[in-house]
Enzyme design. Structure first.
Site, PDB file in Angstrom:
ATOM      1  CE  LYS A  45      -3.379   2.974   0.624  1.00  0.00           C
ATOM      2  NZ  LYS A  45      -4.279   3.330  -0.483  1.00  0.00           N
ATOM      3  CG  MET A  71      -9.491   3.579  -0.263  1.00  0.00           C
ATOM      4  SD  MET A  71     -10.902   2.913   0.618  1.00  0.00           S
ATOM      5  CE  MET A  71     -10.064   2.018   1.909  1.00  0.00           C
ATOM      6  CB  CYS A 131      -3.004   9.542  -4.337  1.00  0.00           C
ATOM      7  SG  CYS A 131      -4.446   9.360  -3.263  1.00  0.00           S
ATOM      8  CB  SER A 195      -8.677   5.447  -9.421  1.00  0.00           C
ATOM      9  OG  SER A 195      -8.256   4.584  -8.436  1.00  0.00           O
ATOM     10  N   GLY A 222     -11.666  -0.982 -12.152  1.00  0.00           N
ATOM     11  CA  GLY A 222     -12.388  -2.172 -12.602  1.00  0.00           C
ATOM     12  C   GLY A 222     -12.774  -2.132 -14.064  1.00  0.00           C
ATOM     13  N   GLY A 272      -6.282  -4.893  -9.490  1.00  0.00           N
ATOM     14  CA  GLY A 272      -6.748  -4.140  -8.331  1.00  0.00           C
ATOM     15  C   GLY A 272      -8.148  -4.555  -7.919  1.00  0.00           C
TER      16      GLY A 272
HETATM   17  O1  RRO Z   1      -5.745   5.701  -0.848  1.00  0.00           O
HETATM   18  C1  RRO Z   1      -6.405   6.111  -1.831  1.00  0.00           C
HETATM   19  O2  RRO Z   1      -7.423   6.804  -1.725  1.00  0.00           O
HETATM   20  C2  RRO Z   1      -5.979   5.816  -3.212  1.00  0.00           C
HETATM   21  C3  RRO Z   1      -4.705   5.990  -3.677  1.00  0.00           C
HETATM   22 BR1  RRO Z   1      -3.257   6.468  -2.589  1.00  0.00          BR
HETATM   23  C4  RRO Z   1      -4.427   5.798  -5.060  1.00  0.00           C
HETATM   24  O3  RRO Z   1      -3.297   5.935  -5.556  1.00  0.00           O
HETATM   25  N1  RRO Z   1      -5.453   5.428  -5.851  1.00  0.00           N
HETATM   26  C5  RRO Z   1      -6.702   5.263  -5.391  1.00  0.00           C
HETATM   27  O4  RRO Z   1      -7.619   4.941  -6.170  1.00  0.00           O
HETATM   28  N2  RRO Z   1      -6.960   5.456  -4.059  1.00  0.00           N
END
Ligand code: RRO
Length: 313
Positions: A45, A71, A131, A195, A222, A272
């Site tokens: 992570k 997240m 991110c 993402s 996805g 993922g």
């Molecule tokens: O932790 C997240 O919200 C997150 C990260 Br660091 C990322 O690189 N890509 C994502 O979809 N979520």
């Protein structure tokens, strides 16, 4: 003998399938499950210098064609992941794995890379420039000047194998621009895509957003992002120096998806969303499906078809 083995910068992986950063790789329990699976490697992570709780819940939602998350970089801090990979490296010196870092500032990224440089770690680092979910922090990969500034500062001292995790790009001019920056540095790999950032899922019944952080905005992963991922793998493979391997991620659920990513130029594949839903047995299923496709087509290794996607004249 048919093989799914792959090589990046002289490091050998017995299969090209692994997890994508962020999914089932936050704790040592998650990481040990990956070690004990048939994945060819694991990535941890994305780490910040210190522990982060991440964004308030609900912060992730399953959707019919994939996943949706904000997240907010929950992680146990660099010391935790560096300690894990160093212990693993001592036990399995021939295995290369990936340590992901995602500082929220240049200073944090440089401090973490100094710590890694000064350690005995000899695996790959995946520097996350993409991110989408930390409030107030834009995705750095969309700022070409800032990306160049970061990589200039990094390669001023960092000498171990390093790659970057990129956001998806949607314009051919942007593929040209990011490749022109990346080609100036001795990168080992790029991982594409993170993402698709800042989508919005609406609950029609309750007339509310689906997740709490950032007013409901979050990153899509996805099946629905596969065409965007394939385009990014293909466009970057066509533009990057051949010494920079492309790691494909986005919408891989089956051997056919994996095959398509390799055809577009990927040397390694990260799973993922679907790994999150299915667990480590996905590495067996996708490997078998990819084996079957290769056998049917008469291919013995990934080199037989990597990057060989045909266009229509
Ligand atoms: O932790 C997240 O919200 C997150 C990260 Br660091 C990322 O690189 N890509 C994502 O979809 N979520």
């Amino acid at each position: 003998m048919l093989t799914l083995a792959t090589t990046i910068a002289d490091r050998h992986f017995k299969t090209c399938l692994m997890n994508a950063a962020g999914v089932r790789c936050q704790s040592d329990r998650d990481l040990n499950a990956l070690i004990n699976s048939n994945a060819g490697a694991y990535v941890t992570k994305s780490a910040t210098p210190a522990y982060r709780a991440g964004n308030p819940e609900p912060r992730m939602k399953m959707i019919p064609q994939g996943s949706f998350n904000s997240m907010g970089l929950p992680n146990n801090g660099l010391d935790y992941y560096l300690d894990f990979v160093l212990k693993d490296q001592a036990k399995r010196p021939d295995a290369t794995n990936f340590l992901s870092i995602a500082g929220t500032s240049l200073a944090d990224n440089l401090a973490m890379l100094h710590q890694i440089q000064d350690s005995a770690y000899n695996g790959f680092v995946e520097l996350n420039l993409s991110c989408p979910n930390v409030p107030g922090h834009p995705q750095q990969g969309y700022d070409f000047d800032a990306t160049k500034e970061t990589l200039t500062a990094v390669f001023d001292f960092y000498t171990k194998p390093l790659g970057v995790k990129l956001p998806p790009y949607f314009d051919l001019a942007h593929f040209d621009q990011i490749a022109a920056v990346l080609n100036q540095f001795p990168l080992t790999f790029v991982t594409t895509i993170n993402s698709v950032g800042n989508g919005l899922i609406v609950n029609y019944e309750t007339e509310t957003v689906a997740i709490k952080p950032k007013g409901g905005f979050g990153g899509l992963g996805g099946a629905s992002v596969k065409p965007t991922a394939l385009a990014n793998v293909r466009a970057l493979s066509q533009r990057l120096n051949p010494s920079i391997a492309v790691i494909g991620v986005g919408g891989i659920m089956s051997g056919r998806d994996a095959f398509e990513h390799i055809l577009c130029g990927a040397s390694m594949l990260q799973i993922g969303t679907q790994f999150g839903y299915e667990g480590t047995k996905i590495f067996d299923r996708v490997a078998h499906e990819l084996d079957d496709i290769m056998a049917l087509k008469g291919y013995a290794s990934l080199d037989d078809f990597r990057g060989k996607l045909k266009t229509i004249n």
